[in-house]
Design a protein around this motif. Structure first.
Motif, PDB file in Angstrom:
ATOM      1  N   GLU B 206       0.826  -1.209   0.000  1.00 17.34           N
ATOM      2  CA  GLU B 206       0.000   0.000   0.000  1.00 17.34           C
ATOM      3  C   GLU B 206       0.861   1.260   0.000  1.00 17.34           C
ATOM      4  O   GLU B 206       0.542   2.243  -0.671  1.00 17.34           O
ATOM      5  CB  GLU B 206      -0.951  -0.012   1.199  1.00 17.34           C
ATOM      6  CG  GLU B 206      -2.036  -1.078   1.052  1.00 17.34           C
ATOM      7  CD  GLU B 206      -2.907  -1.228   2.280  1.00 17.34           C
ATOM      8  OE1 GLU B 206      -4.063  -1.629   2.138  1.00 17.34           O
ATOM      9  OE2 GLU B 206      -2.419  -0.969   3.411  1.00 17.34           O
ATOM     10  N   SER B 207       1.955   1.234   0.758  1.00 20.42           N
ATOM     11  CA  SER B 207       2.821   2.411   0.805  1.00 20.42           C
ATOM     12  C   SER B 207       3.488   2.653  -0.540  1.00 20.42           C
ATOM     13  O   SER B 207       3.590   3.789  -0.997  1.00 20.42           O
ATOM     14  CB  SER B 207       3.907   2.223   1.870  1.00 20.42           C
ATOM     15  OG  SER B 207       3.326   2.156   3.137  1.00 20.42           O
ATOM     16  N   ILE B 208       3.938   1.598  -1.161  1.00 20.97           N
ATOM     17  CA  ILE B 208       4.624   1.762  -2.440  1.00 20.97           C
ATOM     18  C   ILE B 208       3.652   2.186  -3.529  1.00 20.97           C
ATOM     19  O   ILE B 208       3.938   3.083  -4.315  1.00 20.97           O
ATOM     20  CB  ILE B 208       5.358   0.454  -2.820  1.00 20.97           C
ATOM     21  CG1 ILE B 208       6.531   0.230  -1.862  1.00 20.97           C
ATOM     22  CG2 ILE B 208       5.843   0.511  -4.265  1.00 20.97           C
ATOM     23  CD1 ILE B 208       7.261  -1.074  -2.052  1.00 20.97           C
ATOM     24  N   LYS B 209       2.463   1.568  -3.535  1.00 19.94           N
ATOM     25  CA  LYS B 209       1.498   1.898  -4.578  1.00 19.94           C
ATOM     26  C   LYS B 209       0.679   3.132  -4.240  1.00 19.94           C
ATOM     27  O   LYS B 209      -0.043   3.649  -5.092  1.00 19.94           O
ATOM     28  CB  LYS B 209       0.568   0.705  -4.809  1.00 19.94           C
ATOM     29  CG  LYS B 209       1.299  -0.526  -5.305  1.00 19.94           C
ATOM     30  CD  LYS B 209       0.431  -1.780  -5.226  1.00 19.94           C
ATOM     31  CE  LYS B 209      -0.502  -1.880  -6.393  1.00 19.94           C
ATOM     32  NZ  LYS B 209      -0.236  -3.088  -7.214  1.00 19.94           N
ATOM     33  N   ASN B 210       0.770   3.565  -3.000  1.00 17.49           N
ATOM     34  CA  ASN B 210       0.045   4.750  -2.538  1.00 17.49           C
ATOM     35  C   ASN B 210      -1.465   4.586  -2.718  1.00 17.49           C
ATOM     36  O   ASN B 210      -2.161   5.479  -3.166  1.00 17.49           O
ATOM     37  CB  ASN B 210       0.557   5.996  -3.274  1.00 17.49           C
ATOM     38  CG  ASN B 210       0.287   7.265  -2.498  1.00 17.49           C
ATOM     39  OD1 ASN B 210       0.211   7.250  -1.268  1.00 17.49           O
ATOM     40  ND2 ASN B 210       0.136   8.374  -3.203  1.00 17.49           N
ATOM     41  N   THR B 211      -1.963   3.391  -2.341  1.00 21.79           N
ATOM     42  CA  THR B 211      -3.407   3.108  -2.367  1.00 21.79           C
ATOM     43  C   THR B 211      -3.735   2.201  -1.189  1.00 21.79           C
ATOM     44  O   THR B 211      -2.848   1.822  -0.424  1.00 21.79           O
ATOM     45  CB  THR B 211      -3.812   2.324  -3.636  1.00 21.79           C
ATOM     46  OG1 THR B 211      -2.927   1.204  -3.764  1.00 21.79           O
ATOM     47  CG2 THR B 211      -3.778   3.174  -4.879  1.00 21.79           C
ATOM     48  N   THR B 212      -5.008   1.851  -1.044  1.00 24.75           N
ATOM     49  CA  THR B 212      -5.374   0.802  -0.097  1.00 24.75           C
ATOM     50  C   THR B 212      -5.814  -0.415  -0.886  1.00 24.75           C
ATOM     51  O   THR B 212      -6.334  -0.298  -1.998  1.00 24.75           O
ATOM     52  CB  THR B 212      -6.514   1.247   0.840  1.00 24.75           C
ATOM     53  OG1 THR B 212      -7.615   1.663   0.033  1.00 24.75           O
ATOM     54  CG2 THR B 212      -6.063   2.404   1.712  1.00 24.75           C
ATOM     55  N   LEU B 213      -5.580  -1.574  -0.302  1.00 23.26           N
ATOM     56  CA  LEU B 213      -5.883  -2.824  -0.994  1.00 23.26           C
ATOM     57  C   LEU B 213      -6.899  -3.623  -0.193  1.00 23.26           C
ATOM     58  O   LEU B 213      -6.967  -3.525   1.033  1.00 23.26           O
ATOM     59  CB  LEU B 213      -4.593  -3.646  -1.156  1.00 23.26           C
ATOM     60  CG  LEU B 213      -3.490  -2.976  -1.986  1.00 23.26           C
ATOM     61  CD1 LEU B 213      -2.193  -3.754  -1.887  1.00 23.26           C
ATOM     62  CD2 LEU B 213      -3.913  -2.848  -3.434  1.00 23.26           C
ATOM     63  N   ASP B 214      -7.679  -4.414  -0.875  1.00 24.20           N
ATOM     64  CA  ASP B 214      -8.658  -5.296  -0.247  1.00 24.20           C
ATOM     65  C   ASP B 214      -7.929  -6.476   0.394  1.00 24.20           C
ATOM     66  O   ASP B 214      -7.142  -7.150  -0.266  1.00 24.20           O
ATOM     67  CB  ASP B 214      -9.641  -5.778  -1.316  1.00 24.20           C
ATOM     68  CG  ASP B 214     -10.704  -6.690  -0.756  1.00 24.20           C
ATOM     69  OD1 ASP B 214     -11.791  -6.189  -0.430  1.00 24.20           O
ATOM     70  OD2 ASP B 214     -10.435  -7.901  -0.637  1.00 24.20           O
TER      71      ASP B 214
END
Lengths: 255, 255
Positions: B206-214
């Motif tokens: 999540e930190s690397i992609k700068n999103t939240t994941l399911d």
DNA sequence: TTAATAGTGTCTGTAAGACAATATTGC
DNA sequence: GCAATATTGTCTTACAGACACTATTAA
């Protein structure tokens, strides 16, 4: 690099900077030029070195950075032009990897910034540059000991190449194979990317991946990835060849 | 490079070779060090330059190649060690890209071979090396003008960095984001990759992609990609934290 | 008509994403 | 029981690969 506000102190430092205080390496740009030959096999451009070291050995084209005058990308473009007479713009030329072991060149420590070029054979006017006595295309083949480079008159094993150029070529092949499934690299090997058939493109994929592909599945993937995204447009024209059903033409219109 | 059969003539050539005949550039290895802070945010290591040029500017760590003594990879390892005191083996350190514009350093033409390092914060002992007056971790944030580098006491815009280091960092972030979905890079940011939970790994993604994941989907993908392939083994133990259901532990056993 | 190539349709398995439902623990 | 997190299951859609089938052309 535009600096807005360099202090007087810093300007003095720069003026008095002695780059010679530390020993520096040489830097070259070396280029792995891929093309497809008339058999639609993947080929690589090699030159015969005219001078030492590795005199009379085959090598990938390249040459030294002109310090302060050009970027390393420009070095690659310049050397590519000298070896192929190519229109340097509109060419697929991408930095690959930098090789920097201290003993990879017997003269001195030479850092090689390697590039990959993908160029249709029709655009290549191969000519030996200043530092080469010959320049030829070779098919890339494989045997148990690794790569072979073969054309009508010459057959080389990868260990006969100059320097660590076999390692550079291996790296280039691995990279291009890895990229082809998600980047539109292959279009750069088309004779005419503004007018091509699916099957011409398919042959390029097959040469790079060194396999055969299912036409139906290739078509589906092509439509999904390129036509639906607008990267490729259907020309709504066909090209007829003798003895075959005419083939639909497409045009790569780029990003 | 072991040459088996170098001719006498070639040996003479090498002996008499004058590397000084052509002007040479300087070559540096510069390293983008990523880690996760205690908030699980992506951080980058910057040093405050002690000398000119760009004195008192923040920069990524790096330094000059020692010609003839080390490979450019070794330069990166050495500089990383000097700046972080890291156990240099068993570290994720990968060559990123080579930057070579003639004016990117005001002193002279400096070719920068950039590297990316992924290191858990627990293994970092940050200390300013010889050429730095300070060394700190910064969170990477974004505003309309681009990247910001922020910690408890300092806030920087990307244009305040030394040289073209903002461009190098951008390239590194793009690369690591592109790789994370198909390479096991993220494991290198775990505090302890021999004992971790799925959720610790998810936070890194999540930190690397700068999103939240399911969580459900992340778990499925994790099992498929890593556990089923044997790259990760289920330790069949759980870690309990207060107020929560205990969590299964896994271990990364590598290739 | 037939050889040769172009192009379509169908089926299967796998994977990604959305999201509902259930399980376990400490308080 | 409840809050908080862990874990499982279901549904939909997309895509890759295998492969059978149809279409068009020139000789």
């Amino acid at each position: 690099m535009k600096r807005k506000n360099m202090s007087h102190e810093e300007q003095e430092f720069i003026k008095n900077y002695k780059a010679d205080a530390y020993e520096r390496p040489s830097v070259t740009a070396d280029i792995v030029v891929f093309t497809l030959d008339d058999d639609d096999d993947l080929n690589i451009l090699l030159i015969m070195r005219k001078g030492f070291p590795y005199k009379d050995h085959w090598a990938i084209p390249g040459g030294f950075l002109e310090v302060g005058k050009e970027s390393i990308d420009d070095t690659a473009r310049r050397e590519l032009y000298e070896e192929t007479g190519l229109d340097i713009d509109n060419i697929y030329l991408k930095q690959l990897y930098t090789f920097g072991k201290p003993d990879r060149d017997p003269r001195t420590h030479v850092i090689s910034v390697a590039y990959t070029a993908l160029i249709p054979k029709s655009q290549l006017t191969i000519s030996a540059g200043d530092d080469a006595s010959d320049a030829r295309l070779f098919k890339i083949k494989y045997d148990v000991n690794g790569m072979l480079f073969v054309n009508d008159t010459i057959s080389l094993t990868e260990s006969q190449l100059a320097f660590d150029h076999n390692e550079i070529i291996r790296t280039a092949i691995t990279r291009i194979r890895g990229r082809i499934d998600y980047e539109p690299d292959a279009f750069n090997l088309l004779k005419d990317k503004s007018e091509f058939t699916i099957y011409e493109l398919k042959r390029i994929y097959e040469s790079i991946k060194n396999t055969t592909l299912d036409t139906a599945n290739f078509r589906k993937s092509f439509i999904r990835s390129y036509v639906n995204s607008g990267l490729v447009v259907d020309l709504n024209r066909k090209r007829a060849e003798t003895g075959k059903k005419a083939t639909e033409l497409y045009s790569y219109v780029g990003a």
